[in-house]
Motif scaffolding. Structure first.
Motif, mmCIF file in Angstrom:
data_model
loop_
_atom_site.group_PDB
_atom_site.id
_atom_site.type_symbol
_atom_site.label_atom_id
_atom_site.label_comp_id
_atom_site.label_asym_id
_atom_site.label_seq_id
_atom_site.Cartn_x
_atom_site.Cartn_y
_atom_site.Cartn_z
ATOM 1 N N TYR A 1 10.174 -2.136 -6.503
ATOM 2 C CA TYR A 1 9.431 -1.190 -7.325
ATOM 3 C C TYR A 1 9.924 0.213 -7.024
ATOM 4 O O TYR A 1 10.608 0.456 -6.023
ATOM 5 N N ARG A 2 9.594 1.158 -7.888
ATOM 6 C CA ARG A 2 10.058 2.532 -7.756
ATOM 7 C C ARG A 2 8.904 3.450 -7.373
ATOM 8 O O ARG A 2 7.766 3.247 -7.792
ATOM 9 N N VAL A 3 9.218 4.460 -6.585
ATOM 10 C CA VAL A 3 8.248 5.487 -6.210
ATOM 11 C C VAL A 3 8.856 6.857 -6.498
ATOM 12 O O VAL A 3 10.075 7.029 -6.450
ATOM 13 N N ARG A 4 7.984 7.814 -6.761
ATOM 14 C CA ARG A 4 8.446 9.168 -7.101
ATOM 15 C C ARG A 4 7.366 10.162 -6.728
ATOM 16 O O ARG A 4 6.172 9.900 -6.918
ATOM 17 N N SER A 5 7.788 11.296 -6.185
ATOM 18 C CA SER A 5 6.839 12.335 -5.824
ATOM 19 C C SER A 5 7.445 13.704 -6.120
ATOM 20 O O SER A 5 8.620 13.950 -5.821
ATOM 21 N N ASP A 6 6.636 14.576 -6.708
ATOM 22 C CA ASP A 6 7.055 15.961 -6.927
ATOM 23 C C ASP A 6 6.738 16.835 -5.725
ATOM 24 O O ASP A 6 7.128 18.007 -5.690
ATOM 25 N N LEU A 7 6.031 16.283 -4.764
ATOM 26 C CA LEU A 7 5.641 17.018 -3.567
ATOM 27 C C LEU A 7 6.422 16.487 -2.381
ATOM 28 O O LEU A 7 6.444 15.283 -2.127
ATOM 29 N N ARG A 8 7.058 17.386 -1.651
ATOM 30 C CA ARG A 8 7.796 16.970 -0.464
ATOM 31 C C ARG A 8 6.810 16.530 0.619
ATOM 32 O O ARG A 8 5.633 16.882 0.608
ATOM 33 N N GLY A 9 7.305 15.767 1.573
ATOM 34 C CA GLY A 9 6.457 15.288 2.656
ATOM 35 C C GLY A 9 6.979 13.967 3.190
ATOM 36 O O GLY A 9 8.021 13.451 2.762
ATOM 37 N N ARG A 10 6.248 13.425 4.132
ATOM 38 C CA ARG A 10 6.565 12.116 4.715
ATOM 39 C C ARG A 10 5.414 11.187 4.375
ATOM 40 O O ARG A 10 4.262 11.436 4.739
ATOM 41 N N TYR A 11 5.723 10.105 3.661
ATOM 42 C CA TYR A 11 4.700 9.222 3.128
ATOM 43 C C TYR A 11 4.849 7.823 3.719
ATOM 44 O O TYR A 11 5.932 7.231 3.643
ATOM 45 N N PRO A 12 3.775 7.284 4.307
ATOM 46 C CA PRO A 12 3.844 5.925 4.855
ATOM 47 C C PRO A 12 3.764 4.885 3.751
ATOM 48 O O PRO A 12 2.996 5.031 2.791
ATOM 49 N N LEU A 13 4.535 3.842 3.887
ATOM 50 C CA LEU A 13 4.505 2.706 2.974
ATOM 51 C C LEU A 13 4.067 1.481 3.770
ATOM 52 O O LEU A 13 4.698 1.123 4.760
ATOM 53 N N GLY A 14 3.024 0.847 3.337
ATOM 54 C CA GLY A 14 2.541 -0.321 4.038
ATOM 55 C C GLY A 14 1.113 -0.131 4.531
ATOM 56 O O GLY A 14 0.520 0.935 4.373
ATOM 57 N N PRO A 15 0.517 -1.191 5.087
ATOM 58 C CA PRO A 15 1.174 -2.475 5.332
ATOM 59 C C PRO A 15 1.263 -3.332 4.074
ATOM 60 O O PRO A 15 0.514 -3.138 3.115
ATOM 61 N N LEU A 16 2.168 -4.257 4.109
ATOM 62 C CA LEU A 16 2.324 -5.224 3.028
ATOM 63 C C LEU A 16 1.177 -6.224 3.100
ATOM 64 O O LEU A 16 0.824 -6.696 4.181
ATOM 65 N N THR B 1 8.484 4.669 6.359
ATOM 66 C CA THR B 1 8.201 6.042 5.961
ATOM 67 C C THR B 1 9.244 6.528 4.972
ATOM 68 O O THR B 1 10.443 6.440 5.236
ATOM 69 N N LEU B 2 8.772 7.016 3.851
ATOM 70 C CA LEU B 2 9.641 7.639 2.856
ATOM 71 C C LEU B 2 9.559 9.147 3.036
ATOM 72 O O LEU B 2 8.471 9.720 3.011
ATOM 73 N N THR B 3 10.703 9.771 3.221
ATOM 74 C CA THR B 3 10.764 11.221 3.401
ATOM 75 C C THR B 3 11.206 11.860 2.096
ATOM 76 O O THR B 3 12.300 11.593 1.602
ATOM 77 N N LYS C 1 0.846 -1.188 0.000
ATOM 78 C CA LYS C 1 0.000 0.000 0.000
ATOM 79 C C LYS C 1 0.881 1.237 0.000
ATOM 80 O O LYS C 1 1.737 1.409 0.877
ATOM 81 N N VAL C 2 0.686 2.107 -0.968
ATOM 82 C CA VAL C 2 1.442 3.356 -1.066
ATOM 83 C C VAL C 2 0.468 4.497 -1.310
ATOM 84 O O VAL C 2 -0.593 4.304 -1.914
ATOM 85 N N PRO C 3 0.771 5.714 -0.848
ATOM 86 C CA PRO C 3 -0.087 6.864 -1.159
ATOM 87 C C PRO C 3 -0.153 7.111 -2.657
ATOM 88 O O PRO C 3 0.800 6.835 -3.390
ATOM 89 N N TYR C 4 -1.263 7.663 -3.107
ATOM 90 C CA TYR C 4 -1.473 7.824 -4.548
ATOM 91 C C TYR C 4 -0.465 8.785 -5.167
ATOM 92 O O TYR C 4 -0.166 8.696 -6.366
ATOM 93 N N VAL C 5 0.091 9.716 -4.374
ATOM 94 C CA VAL C 5 1.045 10.677 -4.929
ATOM 95 C C VAL C 5 2.371 10.011 -5.295
ATOM 96 O O VAL C 5 3.173 10.590 -6.027
ATOM 97 N N PRO D 1 1.799 -1.134 -6.224
ATOM 98 C CA PRO D 1 2.537 -2.248 -6.862
ATOM 99 C C PRO D 1 1.945 -3.601 -6.479
ATOM 100 O O PRO D 1 1.566 -3.835 -5.329
ATOM 101 N N ARG D 2 1.902 -4.498 -7.452
ATOM 102 C CA ARG D 2 1.412 -5.855 -7.242
ATOM 103 C C ARG D 2 2.373 -6.828 -7.902
ATOM 104 O O ARG D 2 2.879 -6.567 -9.000
#
Length: 454
Positions: A140-155, A177-179, A114-118, A123-124
């Motif tokens: 898998y790769r993640v990318r954001s144009d907006l700064r912030g702290r994004y939770p990853l999970g739960p798996l 958490t991805l910063t 589970k990843v935020p939509y931004v 990924p599956r």
């Protein structure tokens, strides 16, 4: 590493058959509905063969659900981010690892994170049979144009039977958490010196193993060299006293970020406020690399002290941790409800602040006066002034009339600031050089720089 087991748990036992039936896929539900319909028709038409077919259609999905629900796989999952901090607009890679820690091989596994939509689509992955004690790794790769702290999970681990009749989901419990920190621009090594002795690129004398307030020999501490013991003061005070030693002190730099909501217009990664945050981050890292003791300050008076007791993060082996703390703060900084800069001035009014670099939004005459007082408390002051209206105005639109007598840029320069106007989409490196040229011009001519801007 987080672990999850697909065997029975107390939470699952509460659901019972209802939980298993809820996992039936479209195929399983179709088989079940067709079987029930066949059985009803068999009783109506008196066809025993049709009844046996209906029973088979009903039993197959129910049996698959029961077997899958009772399956006891024991798997462990882990997630690793590379890197954990990533600038806005850059990619990070998330590595997932699944270990089969049971004595039985698994069936077909579907893995989902589970990843935020931004950060992009969810990924599956489909994992084939994992042997006992085996492992599978995917990424898998993640990318954001907006700064912030994004939770990853739960798996999430999705189990399915060989016939595709039932599908059950099991959640892992751990999050990561991805910063996403602001974009950082490399700045040229210009000489932005302070006006007063001991500021900017100058040096002040301080104590070798004590703070700046330690102006007399201090008490002996475990590990001090006995050759530094001051015997005369030791006899006077009745305890061991150690002589202080002088060493060069790092130059100080305070970076002020204006976060007032009324001072900026527009939103998004290309807004004036995001440019100011990015400029602040670039300046902090640049000054740390130049061995300055750095402090991050906002208009609310809050700061990120780093390692220093006086609020300044010094350039030592711990400066990387201090830089990380500041970047984490800038990753989530947002507009404040304040209307002025007086709280920041209260922090600076003690003086001895060294070089002051400010990233400012729209200013009125009152706030320009406050900034003029800040200039008196610093050895040198540089301001990057963003006209947020020009950032939201279309390039073809002409700017409105301005009153030269209340121009905040002129007022800051008259107060002793090195003030540079920041147009839309400007490069901080170019503005950095312009500030250096402006200071050099003022120092050589003794006059205030004109309102040229960059």
């Amino acid at each position: 590493m987080t672990q999850a087991s697909t065997g029975h748990t107390a939470e699952r036992d509460k659901g019972g058959l209802r939980t298993a039936l809820a996992g039936l896929t479209t195929r399983g539900r179709s088989f079940l509905a067709a079987g029930v319909a066949a059985i009803i028709c068999a009783y109506v038409l008196g066809q025993s063969d049709l009844r046996r077919v209906g029973l088979l259609l009903v039993i197959v999905p129910l049996l698959c659900a029961a077997v899958l629900y009772r399956t006891r796989y024991r798997v462990a999952g882990s997630r690793r981010l590379s890197p954990e901090r990533v600038p806005a607009g850059s990619e990070a890679r998330v590595h997932l690892r699944m270990d089969n820690i049971s004595r039985l091989p698994t069936g077909l596994l579907m893995l989902q994170d589970k990843v935020p939509y931004v950060l992009g689509p969810r990924p599956r992955f489909v994992l084939d049979r994992v042997e006992a004690g085996g492992r599978r790794e995917v990424s898998y790769r993640v990318r954001s144009d907006l700064r912030g702290r994004y939770p990853l999970g739960p798996l999430q681990l999705r189990l399915t039977d060989a016939f595709g009749m039932c599908e059950l989901t099991r959640d892992f419990s751990a999050y990561d958490t991805l910063t996403v920190i602001p974009r950082v621009e490399t700045l040229p090594p210009v000489r932005l010196t302070g006006d007063a002795k001991g500021y900017g690129d100058g040096r002040q004398s301080s104590l070798a193993l004590a703070g700046e307030d330690d102006i007399i020999p201090r008490g002996y501490r475990y590990g001090d060299d006995l050759r530094r013991v001051h015997w005369r003061l030791t006899a006077r005070y009745g305890e061991l006293m150690v002589r202080r030693e002088e060493q060069p002190q790092r130059s100080r730099c305070t970076v002020l970020l204006d976060t007032r909501g009324i001072a900026f217009q527009g939103v998004g990664p290309d807004s004036a406020f995001e440019w100011a945050v990015s400029g602040t981050a670039s300046t902090l890292l640049h000054m740390l690399e130049r061995s300055f003791s750095v402090r991050l300050l906002t208009d609310t008076g809050s700061s990120v002290p780093g390692e220093g007791a006086d609020g300044f993060a010094g350039a030592s082996h711990e400066s990387a941790d201090a830089a990380g703390m500041m970047m984490d703060t800038l990753a989530v900084v947002d507009h404040s409800d304040g209307t002025g800069l007086s709280r920041a001035y209260e922090v600076l009014r003690g003086g001895n602040e060294g070089l002051l670099i400010a990233f400012l939004g729209d200013l009125d005459e009152e706030q320009a006066d406050v900034l003029g007082k800040m200039r008196q408390r610093s050895g040198g002051a540089i301001a990057f002034l963003l006209d947020s209206e020009s950032w939201v105005r279309e390039p073809a639109e002409a700017p409105g009339p301005s009153d030269g007598g209340t121009d905040p840029l002129r007022m800051l320069r008259e107060a002793g600031w090195t003030a540079v106007r920041v147009p839309r989409g400007a490069s901080l490196a170019g503005l950095w050089r312009e500030a250096d040229r402006q200071r050099t011009y003022v120092a050589s001519t003794g006059t205030t720089a004109g309102d040229g801007g960059v």
